[in-house]
Design a protein around this motif. Sequence first.
Motif, PDB file in Angstrom:
ATOM      1  N   ALA A   1      -2.099  -9.850   6.394  1.00  0.00           N
ATOM      2  CA  ALA A   1      -0.583  -9.055   6.843  1.00  0.00           C
ATOM      3  C   ALA A   1       0.707 -10.137   5.980  1.00  0.00           C
ATOM      4  N   ALA A   2       0.148 -11.296   5.736  1.00  0.00           N
ATOM      5  CA  ALA A   2       1.261 -12.595   5.193  1.00  0.00           C
ATOM      6  C   ALA A   2       1.433 -11.747   3.977  1.00  0.00           C
ATOM      7  N   CYS A   3       0.224 -11.373   3.513  1.00  0.00           N
ATOM      8  CA  CYS A   3       0.397 -10.262   2.270  1.00  0.00           C
ATOM      9  C   CYS A   3       0.712 -10.067   2.346  1.00  0.00           C
ATOM     10  N   LEU A   4       1.154  -8.966   2.396  1.00  0.00           N
ATOM     11  CA  LEU A   4       1.562  -7.313   2.548  1.00  0.00           C
ATOM     12  C   LEU A   4       2.619  -7.284   3.063  1.00  0.00           C
ATOM     13  N   ARG A   5       3.031  -8.626   4.323  1.00  0.00           N
ATOM     14  CA  ARG A   5       4.365  -8.558   4.506  1.00  0.00           C
ATOM     15  C   ARG A   5       5.410  -8.806   2.848  1.00  0.00           C
ATOM     16  N   ALA A   6       4.597 -10.603   2.536  1.00  0.00           N
ATOM     17  CA  ALA A   6       5.699 -10.608   0.932  1.00  0.00           C
ATOM     18  C   ALA A   6       5.562  -9.483  -0.140  1.00  0.00           C
TER      19      ALA A   6
ATOM     20  N   HIS B   1       5.758 -16.781  -3.275  1.00  0.00           N
ATOM     21  CA  HIS B   1       5.160 -16.911  -1.908  1.00  0.00           C
ATOM     22  C   HIS B   1       3.609 -17.084  -2.933  1.00  0.00           C
TER      23      HIS B   1
ATOM     24  N   TYR C   1       5.592  -1.493   3.992  1.00  0.00           N
ATOM     25  CA  TYR C   1       3.932  -1.919   2.963  1.00  0.00           C
ATOM     26  C   TYR C   1       4.304  -0.841   1.831  1.00  0.00           C
TER      27      TYR C   1
ATOM     28  N   ALA D   1       6.254  -6.169   0.803  1.00  0.00           N
ATOM     29  CA  ALA D   1       6.885  -5.508   1.508  1.00  0.00           C
ATOM     30  C   ALA D   1       8.693  -5.840   1.402  1.00  0.00           C
ATOM     31  N   LEU D   2       8.225  -7.283   1.482  1.00  0.00           N
ATOM     32  CA  LEU D   2       9.727  -7.692   1.126  1.00  0.00           C
ATOM     33  C   LEU D   2      10.421  -8.457  -0.484  1.00  0.00           C
TER      34      LEU D   2
ATOM     35  N   LEU E   1       8.732  -2.865   9.392  1.00  0.00           N
ATOM     36  CA  LEU E   1       8.279  -2.971   7.894  1.00  0.00           C
ATOM     37  C   LEU E   1       7.501  -2.646   6.741  1.00  0.00           C
TER      38      LEU E   1
END
Length: 173
Positions: free
Chosen positions: A158-163, A146, A32, A165-166, A30
Amino acid sequence: LAAPRVRLVTRFPLGLFRAWSYWQPDARVLVYPAPELPAPPLPAAGAASEDGHGTVGLDNFAGIRSYQAGDPLRHLAWRQIARLDPALGGQLVTKHFEGGAVAELTLDFAALPLQLDLERKLARLARWVLEAEQRALPYRFRLAQHDYGPALGDAHRAACLRALALFGQPEQP
């Protein structure tokens, strides 16, 4: 992103023979967004204005800093700008405010300035998430579908950075 194919090569023993093979790792990573450098300060807690910055907390003047794209024009330090000699390559400076906010900090993609391109918006949000975590400020994060409530910590970051990245990728099961 899928991990790239790797070529393995050996010349053991004594370099008389060369053996090689390709290996495709079954791994995905993943990526970022790179945080924006330099980034404007965190938006003030509370309602955001049309330029993406909040309006609460403007009573605590913290100093003068170099102008950064996206800073509100009303924060320009006109007295200091007037003293600069244009022949010497004077630069814009803005007033920096901190504190005074009592409402929650909200990092909202929709509140960012419209003139920023998509990559710059994602980079700015990434910088603000990291800065809020570093300063231990609980924050709400909004990006498309989100909406993560005000929180702080590794899982929230982690949830914010994943959102981020995706963002724009098709949903995967």
